[in-house]
Design an enzyme around this catalytic site. Sequence first.
Site, PDB file in Angstrom:
ATOM      1  N   LYS A 114      35.486  72.713  73.944  1.00 32.14           N
ATOM      2  CA  LYS A 114      36.119  72.894  74.747  1.00 32.14           C
ATOM      3  C   LYS A 114      36.934  71.321  75.215  1.00 32.14           C
ATOM      4  O   LYS A 114      36.837  69.903  74.534  1.00 32.14           O
ATOM      5  CB  LYS A 114      35.852  73.052  76.034  1.00 32.14           C
ATOM      6  CG  LYS A 114      34.572  72.351  76.383  1.00 32.14           C
ATOM      7  CD  LYS A 114      33.460  72.731  77.911  1.00 32.14           C
ATOM      8  CE  LYS A 114      32.462  71.840  78.600  1.00 32.14           C
ATOM      9  NZ  LYS A 114      32.302  72.262  79.587  1.00 32.14           N
ATOM     10  N   GLY A 115      37.940  70.979  76.131  1.00 36.46           N
ATOM     11  CA  GLY A 115      38.299  69.689  77.431  1.00 36.46           C
ATOM     12  C   GLY A 115      38.713  68.756  75.900  1.00 36.46           C
ATOM     13  O   GLY A 115      39.587  70.048  75.407  1.00 36.46           O
ATOM     14  N   ASN A 173      33.526  63.256  69.568  1.00 39.49           N
ATOM     15  CA  ASN A 173      33.862  62.828  71.202  1.00 39.49           C
ATOM     16  C   ASN A 173      32.944  63.517  72.777  1.00 39.49           C
ATOM     17  O   ASN A 173      32.981  63.203  73.085  1.00 39.49           O
ATOM     18  CB  ASN A 173      34.706  64.437  71.055  1.00 39.49           C
ATOM     19  CG  ASN A 173      35.282  64.778  71.843  1.00 39.49           C
ATOM     20  OD1 ASN A 173      35.753  63.878  73.113  1.00 39.49           O
ATOM     21  ND2 ASN A 173      34.333  65.406  72.231  1.00 39.49           N
ATOM     22  N   TYR A 213      26.110  56.453  83.038  1.00 41.87           N
ATOM     23  CA  TYR A 213      27.082  57.406  81.973  1.00 41.87           C
ATOM     24  C   TYR A 213      28.190  55.599  81.660  1.00 41.87           C
ATOM     25  O   TYR A 213      28.617  55.540  80.031  1.00 41.87           O
ATOM     26  CB  TYR A 213      28.245  58.165  82.790  1.00 41.87           C
ATOM     27  CG  TYR A 213      29.614  58.121  81.954  1.00 41.87           C
ATOM     28  CD1 TYR A 213      29.875  59.128  80.832  1.00 41.87           C
ATOM     29  CD2 TYR A 213      31.010  58.002  82.138  1.00 41.87           C
ATOM     30  CE1 TYR A 213      30.645  59.919  80.325  1.00 41.87           C
ATOM     31  CE2 TYR A 213      32.270  58.161  81.935  1.00 41.87           C
ATOM     32  CZ  TYR A 213      32.015  58.785  80.618  1.00 41.87           C
ATOM     33  OH  TYR A 213      32.991  59.967  80.047  1.00 41.87           O
ATOM     34  N   LYS A 237      28.687  53.724  77.164  1.00 40.54           N
ATOM     35  CA  LYS A 237      30.500  53.891  77.261  1.00 40.54           C
ATOM     36  C   LYS A 237      30.269  52.475  76.315  1.00 40.54           C
ATOM     37  O   LYS A 237      31.060  51.969  75.070  1.00 40.54           O
ATOM     38  CB  LYS A 237      31.015  54.374  77.491  1.00 40.54           C
ATOM     39  CG  LYS A 237      31.303  55.809  78.295  1.00 40.54           C
ATOM     40  CD  LYS A 237      31.713  56.914  76.804  1.00 40.54           C
ATOM     41  CE  LYS A 237      31.393  58.363  77.452  1.00 40.54           C
ATOM     42  NZ  LYS A 237      31.092  58.646  76.235  1.00 40.54           N
ATOM     43  N   THR A 287      38.611  67.875  82.862  1.00 42.03           N
ATOM     44  CA  THR A 287      37.592  68.821  82.428  1.00 42.03           C
ATOM     45  C   THR A 287      37.118  69.015  83.149  1.00 42.03           C
ATOM     46  O   THR A 287      36.330  68.727  84.374  1.00 42.03           O
ATOM     47  CB  THR A 287      37.075  67.707  81.097  1.00 42.03           C
ATOM     48  OG1 THR A 287      36.873  66.679  80.863  1.00 42.03           O
ATOM     49  CG2 THR A 287      38.642  67.212  79.905  1.00 42.03           C
TER      50      THR A 287
HETATM   51  N1  LIG Z   1      37.786  63.831  81.661  1.00 41.29           N
HETATM   52  C1  LIG Z   1      37.658  62.241  81.243  1.00 41.29           C
HETATM   53  O1  LIG Z   1      38.775  61.457  82.582  1.00 41.29           O
HETATM   54  C2  LIG Z   1      36.917  61.773  80.198  1.00 41.29           C
HETATM   55  C3  LIG Z   1      37.787  60.649  80.530  1.00 41.29           C
HETATM   56  C4  LIG Z   1      36.742  59.138  79.709  1.00 41.29           C
HETATM   57  C5  LIG Z   1      35.999  59.305  78.811  1.00 41.29           C
HETATM   58  N2  LIG Z   1      35.790  60.510  78.271  1.00 41.29           N
HETATM   59  C6  LIG Z   1      35.004  61.156  76.994  1.00 41.29           C
HETATM   60  O2  LIG Z   1      35.732  62.389  76.520  1.00 41.29           O
HETATM   61  C7  LIG Z   1      34.976  62.799  75.734  1.00 41.29           C
HETATM   62  C8  LIG Z   1      35.035  64.397  76.009  1.00 41.29           C
HETATM   63  O3  LIG Z   1      35.311  64.933  77.554  1.00 41.29           O
HETATM   64  P1  LIG Z   1      35.927  65.386  77.628  1.00 41.29           P
HETATM   65  O4  LIG Z   1      36.101  65.550  78.934  1.00 41.29           O
HETATM   66  O5  LIG Z   1      36.216  67.448  77.403  1.00 41.29           O
HETATM   67  O6  LIG Z   1      34.178  67.062  78.538  1.00 41.29           O
HETATM   68  P2  LIG Z   1      33.797  68.225  78.602  1.00 41.29           P
HETATM   69  O7  LIG Z   1      35.027  69.079  78.826  1.00 41.29           O
HETATM   70  O8  LIG Z   1      32.749  67.799  79.467  1.00 41.29           O
HETATM   71  O9  LIG Z   1      33.615  68.581  76.788  1.00 41.29           O
HETATM   72  C9  LIG Z   1      32.105  67.697  77.032  1.00 41.29           C
HETATM   73  C10 LIG Z   1      32.181  68.913  75.007  1.00 41.29           C
HETATM   74  O10 LIG Z   1      30.974  67.525  74.012  1.00 41.29           O
HETATM   75  C11 LIG Z   1      29.943  68.818  74.095  1.00 41.29           C
HETATM   76  N3  LIG Z   1      28.582  68.326  73.943  1.00 41.29           N
HETATM   77  C12 LIG Z   1      27.764  67.903  74.611  1.00 41.29           C
HETATM   78  N4  LIG Z   1      26.384  67.465  74.906  1.00 41.29           N
HETATM   79  C13 LIG Z   1      26.955  68.060  73.173  1.00 41.29           C
HETATM   80  C14 LIG Z   1      25.485  67.635  71.965  1.00 41.29           C
HETATM   81  N5  LIG Z   1      24.858  67.426  72.518  1.00 41.29           N
HETATM   82  N6  LIG Z   1      26.320  67.928  70.579  1.00 41.29           N
HETATM   83  C15 LIG Z   1      27.284  68.524  70.913  1.00 41.29           C
HETATM   84  N7  LIG Z   1      28.763  68.464  71.249  1.00 41.29           N
HETATM   85  C16 LIG Z   1      27.573  68.641  72.353  1.00 41.29           C
HETATM   86  C17 LIG Z   1      29.897  69.815  74.780  1.00 41.29           C
HETATM   87  O11 LIG Z   1      29.947  70.861  74.425  1.00 41.29           O
HETATM   88  P3  LIG Z   1      29.496  72.451  75.726  1.00 41.29           P
HETATM   89  O12 LIG Z   1      30.602  73.332  75.714  1.00 41.29           O
HETATM   90  O13 LIG Z   1      28.228  73.054  74.705  1.00 41.29           O
HETATM   91  O14 LIG Z   1      28.647  71.538  76.369  1.00 41.29           O
HETATM   92  C18 LIG Z   1      31.617  70.196  74.872  1.00 41.29           C
HETATM   93  O15 LIG Z   1      32.390  70.773  74.230  1.00 41.29           O
HETATM   94  C19 LIG Z   1      33.172  62.633  76.269  1.00 41.29           C
HETATM   95  O16 LIG Z   1      32.723  61.486  75.358  1.00 41.29           O
HETATM   96  C20 LIG Z   1      33.869  61.874  77.513  1.00 41.29           C
HETATM   97  O17 LIG Z   1      32.686  61.095  78.332  1.00 41.29           O
HETATM   98  C21 LIG Z   1      36.089  61.643  79.147  1.00 41.29           C
END
Ligand SMILES: NC(=O)c1ccc[n+]([C@@H]2O[C@H](COP(=O)([O-])OP(=O)(O)OC[C@H]3O[C@@H](n4cnc5c(N)ncnc54)[C@H](OP(=O)(O)O)[C@@H]3O)[C@@H](O)[C@H]2O)c1
Length: 247
Positions: free
Chosen positions: A19-20, A93, A170, A174, A205
Amino acid sequence: MDKTSIEEMRIALVTGANKGIGKEISRQLSAKGLLVLMGARDRQRGEEAAAELRAQGLRVEFIQLDVTSQQSVDDAAAEVERRLGRLDILVNNAGIRLDWSAASELTVDILKETFETNVLGVFRVTKALLPLLRKSTHGRIVNMSSGLGSLTWNTDSNSPLPSRHLSLAYSSSKAALNMITVQLADELRGARIKVNSADPGFTATDMNRHRGQKTVEQGATTPVHLALLPDDGPTGGIFGDGGPEPW
Ligand SMILES: NC(=O)c1ccc[n+]([C@@H]2O[C@H](COP(=O)([O-])OP(=O)(O)OC[C@H]3O[C@@H](n4cnc5c(N)ncnc54)[C@H](OP(=O)(O)O)[C@@H]3O)[C@@H](O)[C@H]2O)c1
């Protein structure tokens, strides 16, 4: 898949791809002709996401991968080795954000759980897949970081970060991840493997209950760019849509 097509095609593995931003990175990379292994800890969620992209004519496959489980990571690495023999691109990711309050309110348990996924998880996956990345002629590792991990922006009251002091677990995870980027990039220069951190920006997300201002299509742009860097591209940096960012 026959051997010739494996040799010609670039192979990417994206963790947390169900997802995401991870799913969108998988979509964009496969739309550029790569074979994408979509890592997900939950088989059903992972298979559904992969089926959705395959229905769009894209070449993706689900691979079970929980970044907090050594057994799961070792099994995934063994499967990639057995079936494909190498890996060209690893996008670390998968990530979690569990804290949304002041630093002094953070619990040790939340801090540990966050580091278990965002830091140890990335290191565990990278270590397991490094032998396969070394077999690539254009290895790329992209670590999904965040502007919240920037020490420079955390100490600048004019920084572009919203609520920068409400996420010690968090943000520090990072910052630690960025150190993995720097040290691995340096070590792997000779192996022609580029290692960079990507800051996708505040993206809507599940992680932020869809309050982010960017779409996942926009959030995936920088990590996809770093995954496909040419051989004269940078290594050991952190990049956002606007280019290099401060540590
Ligand atoms: N969204 C933002 O604004 C933002 C900003 C800066 C950085 N980021 C970074 O971008 C990346 C993706 O974030 P996102 O916003 O797309 O978040 P998200 O929609 O919550 O997706 C997170 C993904 O990580 C998976 N995950 C979590 N724990 C895991 C584990 N132990 N093993 C395997 N997969 C795991 C989740 O799987 P499940 O569905 O099984 O939980 C999901 O597929 C992250 O590293 C986040 O810190 C995001």
